[in-house]
Design a protein around this motif. Structure first.
Motif, mmCIF file in Angstrom:
data_model
loop_
_atom_site.group_PDB
_atom_site.id
_atom_site.type_symbol
_atom_site.label_atom_id
_atom_site.label_comp_id
_atom_site.label_asym_id
_atom_site.label_seq_id
_atom_site.Cartn_x
_atom_site.Cartn_y
_atom_site.Cartn_z
ATOM 1 N N GLU A 13 -11.076 12.029 -6.630
ATOM 2 C CA GLU A 13 -10.094 11.406 -5.739
ATOM 3 C C GLU A 13 -10.459 9.961 -5.426
ATOM 4 O O GLU A 13 -9.599 9.083 -5.362
ATOM 5 N N ILE A 14 -11.745 9.738 -5.223
ATOM 6 C CA ILE A 14 -12.197 8.377 -4.960
ATOM 7 C C ILE A 14 -11.863 7.484 -6.155
ATOM 8 O O ILE A 14 -11.393 6.355 -5.995
ATOM 9 N N PHE A 66 1.982 6.991 -6.464
ATOM 10 C CA PHE A 66 0.954 7.914 -6.948
ATOM 11 C C PHE A 66 1.311 9.351 -6.584
ATOM 12 O O PHE A 66 1.246 10.257 -7.420
ATOM 13 N N ASP A 110 -9.500 7.996 -8.274
ATOM 14 C CA ASP A 110 -8.044 7.794 -8.257
ATOM 15 C C ASP A 110 -7.708 6.546 -7.453
ATOM 16 O O ASP A 110 -6.938 5.689 -7.894
ATOM 17 N N VAL A 111 -8.305 6.471 -6.283
ATOM 18 C CA VAL A 111 -8.017 5.346 -5.398
ATOM 19 C C VAL A 111 -8.503 4.037 -6.011
ATOM 20 O O VAL A 111 -7.806 3.033 -5.995
ATOM 21 N N PHE A 168 -3.725 -2.505 -9.167
ATOM 22 C CA PHE A 168 -2.901 -3.402 -8.351
ATOM 23 C C PHE A 168 -3.493 -4.807 -8.333
ATOM 24 O O PHE A 168 -2.791 -5.805 -8.543
ATOM 25 N N HIS A 192 -4.499 15.590 -1.354
ATOM 26 C CA HIS A 192 -5.441 14.602 -1.905
ATOM 27 C C HIS A 192 -6.096 13.897 -0.722
ATOM 28 O O HIS A 192 -5.508 13.033 -0.076
ATOM 29 N N MET A 251 -6.542 9.809 3.541
ATOM 30 C CA MET A 251 -7.402 8.895 4.281
ATOM 31 C C MET A 251 -6.739 7.526 4.422
ATOM 32 O O MET A 251 -6.700 6.945 5.515
ATOM 33 N N LEU A 307 -6.253 2.971 -8.642
ATOM 34 C CA LEU A 307 -5.019 2.496 -8.036
ATOM 35 C C LEU A 307 -5.169 1.071 -7.533
ATOM 36 O O LEU A 307 -4.365 0.189 -7.874
ATOM 37 N N ILE A 308 -6.186 0.832 -6.730
ATOM 38 C CA ILE A 308 -6.289 -0.503 -6.147
ATOM 39 C C ILE A 308 -6.705 -1.529 -7.190
ATOM 40 O O ILE A 308 -6.198 -2.639 -7.203
ATOM 41 N N ILE A 341 -8.689 -0.757 2.450
ATOM 42 C CA ILE A 341 -8.930 0.474 1.693
ATOM 43 C C ILE A 341 -10.330 0.429 1.082
ATOM 44 O O ILE A 341 -11.101 1.386 1.164
ATOM 45 N N VAL A 345 0.834 -1.205 0.000
ATOM 46 C CA VAL A 345 0.000 0.000 0.000
ATOM 47 C C VAL A 345 0.865 1.250 0.000
ATOM 48 O O VAL A 345 0.613 2.198 -0.737
ATOM 49 N N TYR A 400 -8.273 11.649 -0.184
ATOM 50 C CA TYR A 400 -8.469 10.208 -0.076
ATOM 51 C C TYR A 400 -7.149 9.446 0.037
ATOM 52 O O TYR A 400 -7.117 8.364 0.625
ATOM 53 N N MET A 401 -6.077 10.014 -0.513
ATOM 54 C CA MET A 401 -4.763 9.414 -0.259
ATOM 55 C C MET A 401 -4.424 9.606 1.220
ATOM 56 O O MET A 401 -3.904 8.696 1.870
ATOM 57 N N MET A 442 -5.562 -4.183 1.006
ATOM 58 C CA MET A 442 -6.338 -3.653 -0.125
ATOM 59 C C MET A 442 -7.819 -3.678 0.248
ATOM 60 O O MET A 442 -8.564 -2.750 -0.044
ATOM 61 N N LEU A 486 2.252 1.810 -3.318
ATOM 62 C CA LEU A 486 1.185 2.264 -4.198
ATOM 63 C C LEU A 486 0.908 3.753 -4.023
ATOM 64 O O LEU A 486 0.920 4.527 -4.985
ATOM 65 N N LEU A 530 -13.711 2.847 1.483
ATOM 66 C CA LEU A 530 -14.249 3.538 0.318
ATOM 67 C C LEU A 530 -15.686 3.111 0.032
ATOM 68 O O LEU A 530 -16.517 3.913 -0.395
#
Lengths: 243, 243
Positions: free
Chosen positions: B90-91, A101, B93-94, B101, A154, A159, B97-98, B160, A94, A156-157, B157, A97, B164
């Motif tokens: 932003e959400i 980013f 983005d996450v 991954f 950011h 978060m 990202l995940i 996260i 994580v 949520y990052m 993961m 990751l 979310l």
DNA sequence: TCAAGTATACTTGTATACAAGTATTATATC
DNA sequence: GATATAATACTTGTATACAAGTATACTTGA
């Protein structure tokens, strides 16, 4: 039950903290250090008695730790998950990751202020090493990475970081306490890695950044097991003293 | 104060939920729908009165929502953050990202069981569309992505995702409710994207996966603003009815 | 000795009570 | 009218009380 409070977590970091936070911090340290073994079932009532507080802050603490994934709330009691090698690797997944980013964002920003800030923190880390202050070193180390993450604004990052931070912090704290005594030379390497990291941000050199990030992980991860074990032994020793 | 409970959140999803969860779910929906505007200061006592529960579950709910980043706990009251365009981006983005991954991990796994599972969920989604059941559709949509994430067995993961998920769910729920009436044709496109996604997993085609993921975002993101506005109007309308 | 059922001691979730602190408002003083 | 001070009405954090449910242990019966 256990009246002697070891205070694994630095007391001075809890000056303005609520009882719930205090319980969470201490419990977290005990779990991550292995003092409370994985699989243990925690009872709200027992914990309340142990920490000499009511169930309210204990419940709060348990909810926090559950969100951090180191305990699991079940119908009857909270089951301790703890940190195995697997979890530690996952945490670094994580971190890799999000920091990757973050770096991409930083590459499109003016990083002068950030680099300056990081340099300051690095100086602090050096001083902490000089005076063999593992706790202060850990604090600055965590702050270093948080500062980088905060820089891109950011939410949520952040978060994700906030969910990871307490566990990271505890882990680093325990790890550094052992290392500062036994493997003093490790710290020069850590400092060097952080310098590389700053350099990567300054020059916006992606490969260098990834490299220093991985180095940082190898540095921690490779040594995790034995360090962690020695910590466990250390804590177990304390435990016996009390009985 | 406001005695008429609109129940923005599907009641049948709360069968076994605690009062705290109920309050959190409903409050989350009101915040994300805009019924409770960003900047509003929430009081534990007022909320307890509103929801006809004690402060205990309300406190629990507020802590949850704070961890989800849609409110901010301050010394005096909880300040509503809500979801602006920025947060939604932003959400995603996450998520990007995940899920990226996760895909890398999936590429090294046997995905037969997963693909089968996803196909089932997709069928469910189609049925939900057929009967214009926006809530069921949303449920399956969220489940679709959760199933993918769960497949790699990565607790952090999943952590996260868990943070979310509630916000995502609420957002999708509100969005789909509007769209299923106004923009019915959107759903064929969504289904097609999900089929692409499954195909990407099956063939382990990274570019296809990224493409379908981005398509999914464009699909949602491009339409976010107006959909969201219409939802706000819709809710505001309901509000006036009550006064 | 074993099975079934009951009693007991735990568990969580929620409500309520209270203390300490903070903002706001009103009052008194200049 | 403006400012300082005091009273009040809120706030959070914590403790305690209680209800409903669940596991454990014990007793009773065979």
């Amino acid at each position: 039950m256990d009246e002697t409070k070891e205070h694994l977590y630095p007391i001075k970091w809890l000056t303005k903290a609520s009882a719930g936070d205090r319980v969470a911090s201490e419990l977290r340290m005990r779990i991550i250090s292995g003092k409370i073994e994985s699989g243990t079932i925690l009872s709200e009532n027992k914990l309340a008695a142990d920490f000499a507080v009511s169930r309210s802050p204990v419940r709060e603490a348990l909810k926090t730790l559950a969100a951090e994934n180191i305990i699991r709330l079940e119908r009857m009691g909270a089951v301790v998950i703890g940190l195995t090698e697997k979890e530690i690797e996952e945490i670094y997944d994580v971190r890799l990751l999000i920091e990757t980013f973050v770096f991409e964002r930083l590459a499109q920003m003016n990083v002068n202020v950030l680099v300056n800030e990081l340099s300051k923190i690095l100086e602090m880390m050096k001083v902490a090493i000089k005076y063999q202050d593992a706790d202060e070193f850990s604090y600055q180390d965590v702050l270093f990475h948080e500062t980088i993450i905060r820089a891109i604004d950011h939410s949520y990052m952040l978060m994700i970081w906030n969910n990871l931070k307490p566990v990271m912090e505890s882990f680093i704290l325990l790890s550094m306490r052992v290392r500062i005594k036994e493997k003093y030379e490790d710290f020069t390497r850590i400092i060097k890695n952080h310098e590389l990291y700053i350099e990567a941000i300054k020059t916006k050199d992606r490969t260098l950044m990834i490299k220093s990030l991985h180095k940082n992980f190898d540095d921690v991860q490779g040594k995790v097991e034995d360090l962690w074990r020695s910590q466990q032994l250390l804590v177990k020793g304390e435990e016996q003293e009390n009985d």
